[in-house]
Design a protein around this motif. Sequence first.
Motif, PDB file in Angstrom:
ATOM      1  N   PHE A  61       0.884  -1.051  -0.099  1.00  0.00           N
ATOM      2  CA  PHE A  61      -0.155  -0.087  -0.013  1.00  0.00           C
ATOM      3  C   PHE A  61       0.792   1.263   0.033  1.00  0.00           C
ATOM      4  O   PHE A  61       1.913   1.453   0.465  1.00  0.00           O
ATOM      5  N   SER A  62       0.377   2.353  -0.430  1.00  0.00           N
ATOM      6  CA  SER A  62       0.780   3.670  -0.232  1.00  0.00           C
ATOM      7  C   SER A  62       0.309   4.226   1.065  1.00  0.00           C
ATOM      8  O   SER A  62      -0.932   4.362   1.085  1.00  0.00           O
ATOM      9  N   VAL A  63       1.090   4.354   1.844  1.00  0.00           N
ATOM     10  CA  VAL A  63       0.376   4.785   3.269  1.00  0.00           C
ATOM     11  C   VAL A  63       1.488   6.125   3.926  1.00  0.00           C
ATOM     12  O   VAL A  63       2.356   6.260   3.153  1.00  0.00           O
ATOM     13  N   ALA A  64       0.697   6.837   4.853  1.00  0.00           N
ATOM     14  CA  ALA A  64       1.510   7.901   5.484  1.00  0.00           C
ATOM     15  C   ALA A  64       1.286   7.712   6.979  1.00  0.00           C
ATOM     16  O   ALA A  64       0.359   7.545   7.355  1.00  0.00           O
ATOM     17  N   ASP A  65       2.597   7.561   7.591  1.00  0.00           N
ATOM     18  CA  ASP A  65       2.228   7.638   9.276  1.00  0.00           C
ATOM     19  C   ASP A  65       1.571   8.801   9.515  1.00  0.00           C
ATOM     20  O   ASP A  65       1.713  10.083   8.963  1.00  0.00           O
ATOM     21  N   ILE A  66       0.843   8.864  10.739  1.00  0.00           N
ATOM     22  CA  ILE A  66       0.102   9.682  11.336  1.00  0.00           C
ATOM     23  C   ILE A  66       0.500  10.139  12.796  1.00  0.00           C
ATOM     24  O   ILE A  66       1.109   9.183  13.336  1.00  0.00           O
ATOM     25  N   TYR A  67       0.465  11.245  13.122  1.00  0.00           N
ATOM     26  CA  TYR A  67       1.128  11.711  14.445  1.00  0.00           C
ATOM     27  C   TYR A  67       0.253  12.565  15.186  1.00  0.00           C
ATOM     28  O   TYR A  67      -0.882  13.318  14.359  1.00  0.00           O
ATOM     29  N   CYS A  68       0.192  12.517  16.307  1.00  0.00           N
ATOM     30  CA  CYS A  68      -0.643  13.461  17.367  1.00  0.00           C
ATOM     31  C   CYS A  68      -0.224  14.976  17.093  1.00  0.00           C
ATOM     32  O   CYS A  68       0.791  15.236  17.061  1.00  0.00           O
ATOM     33  N   SER A  69      -1.161  15.856  16.485  1.00  0.00           N
ATOM     34  CA  SER A  69      -0.985  17.354  16.448  1.00  0.00           C
ATOM     35  C   SER A  69      -0.623  17.896  17.589  1.00  0.00           C
ATOM     36  O   SER A  69       0.176  19.294  17.633  1.00  0.00           O
ATOM     37  N   ASN A  70      -0.725  17.368  18.694  1.00  0.00           N
ATOM     38  CA  ASN A  70      -0.420  18.095  19.969  1.00  0.00           C
ATOM     39  C   ASN A  70       1.047  17.689  20.616  1.00  0.00           C
ATOM     40  O   ASN A  70       1.876  18.506  20.844  1.00  0.00           O
ATOM     41  N   CYS A  71       1.178  16.419  20.922  1.00  0.00           N
ATOM     42  CA  CYS A  71       2.384  15.764  21.421  1.00  0.00           C
ATOM     43  C   CYS A  71       3.397  15.061  20.397  1.00  0.00           C
ATOM     44  O   CYS A  71       4.472  15.069  20.660  1.00  0.00           O
ATOM     45  N   GLY A  72       2.876  15.007  19.083  1.00  0.00           N
ATOM     46  CA  GLY A  72       3.803  14.306  17.962  1.00  0.00           C
ATOM     47  C   GLY A  72       4.055  12.794  18.179  1.00  0.00           C
ATOM     48  O   GLY A  72       4.780  12.332  17.499  1.00  0.00           O
ATOM     49  N   TYR A  89     -11.061  -0.638  -0.245  1.00  0.00           N
ATOM     50  CA  TYR A  89     -11.959   0.007   0.743  1.00  0.00           C
ATOM     51  C   TYR A  89     -11.223   0.762   1.935  1.00  0.00           C
ATOM     52  O   TYR A  89     -11.636   1.624   2.576  1.00  0.00           O
ATOM     53  N   LYS A  90      -9.851   0.524   1.698  1.00  0.00           N
ATOM     54  CA  LYS A  90      -9.055   1.040   2.811  1.00  0.00           C
ATOM     55  C   LYS A  90      -8.578   2.506   2.501  1.00  0.00           C
ATOM     56  O   LYS A  90      -8.143   3.238   3.372  1.00  0.00           O
ATOM     57  N   GLN A  91      -8.660   2.769   1.050  1.00  0.00           N
ATOM     58  CA  GLN A  91      -8.016   3.996   0.720  1.00  0.00           C
ATOM     59  C   GLN A  91      -8.954   5.214   1.584  1.00  0.00           C
ATOM     60  O   GLN A  91      -9.939   5.265   1.722  1.00  0.00           O
ATOM     61  N   GLY A  92      -7.932   5.964   2.242  1.00  0.00           N
ATOM     62  CA  GLY A  92      -8.320   7.357   2.949  1.00  0.00           C
ATOM     63  C   GLY A  92      -8.718   6.963   4.364  1.00  0.00           C
ATOM     64  O   GLY A  92      -9.159   8.003   5.051  1.00  0.00           O
ATOM     65  N   LYS A  93      -8.629   5.592   4.828  1.00  0.00           N
ATOM     66  CA  LYS A  93      -8.823   5.288   6.182  1.00  0.00           C
ATOM     67  C   LYS A  93      -7.798   5.466   6.836  1.00  0.00           C
ATOM     68  O   LYS A  93      -6.689   5.460   6.606  1.00  0.00           O
ATOM     69  N   PHE A  94      -7.806   5.534   8.343  1.00  0.00           N
ATOM     70  CA  PHE A  94      -6.882   5.686   9.191  1.00  0.00           C
ATOM     71  C   PHE A  94      -6.732   4.467  10.125  1.00  0.00           C
ATOM     72  O   PHE A  94      -7.614   4.049  10.700  1.00  0.00           O
ATOM     73  N   ILE A  95      -5.480   3.981  10.367  1.00  0.00           N
ATOM     74  CA  ILE A  95      -5.546   3.037  11.349  1.00  0.00           C
ATOM     75  C   ILE A  95      -4.454   3.606  12.627  1.00  0.00           C
ATOM     76  O   ILE A  95      -3.704   4.062  12.207  1.00  0.00           O
ATOM     77  N   ILE A  96      -5.207   3.341  13.686  1.00  0.00           N
ATOM     78  CA  ILE A  96      -4.686   3.709  14.913  1.00  0.00           C
ATOM     79  C   ILE A  96      -4.328   2.780  15.965  1.00  0.00           C
ATOM     80  O   ILE A  96      -5.263   2.027  16.381  1.00  0.00           O
ATOM     81  N   GLU A  97      -3.225   2.651  16.351  1.00  0.00           N
ATOM     82  CA  GLU A  97      -2.753   1.704  17.316  1.00  0.00           C
ATOM     83  C   GLU A  97      -3.538   1.580  18.710  1.00  0.00           C
ATOM     84  O   GLU A  97      -3.635   2.701  19.277  1.00  0.00           O
TER      85      GLU A  97
END
Length: 106
Positions: A61-72, A89-97
Amino acid sequence: MAESGGSPFFSCRSCHNPLALRDDLISKKFLAKSGPAYMFSHAMNVIVGQKEDRKLITGVFSVADIYCSNCGEVLGWKYIRAYEQTQMYKQGKFIIERAKISKQYQ
């Protein structure tokens, strides 16, 4: 957690920055580096990093890591592009641990 009558949402475990609404939770059946992860249709208060192709359990997949905008804190990733038709169906969706978030009530 006890129900308090408010709308549930998920926040950053480190700084309590709101990240996603309970209504945007699609699935609890994903895996990430730290273990269980959730898929959300939308996320808020996140910074989307550089996109890259990554080999995951279900394909490339082409993915981008996501970070909390407050604490990084690195929270998970956003699916930018799926290369296999069955994974579109996964395109544009977010995976959060799961280890990076906590559930709260407004």
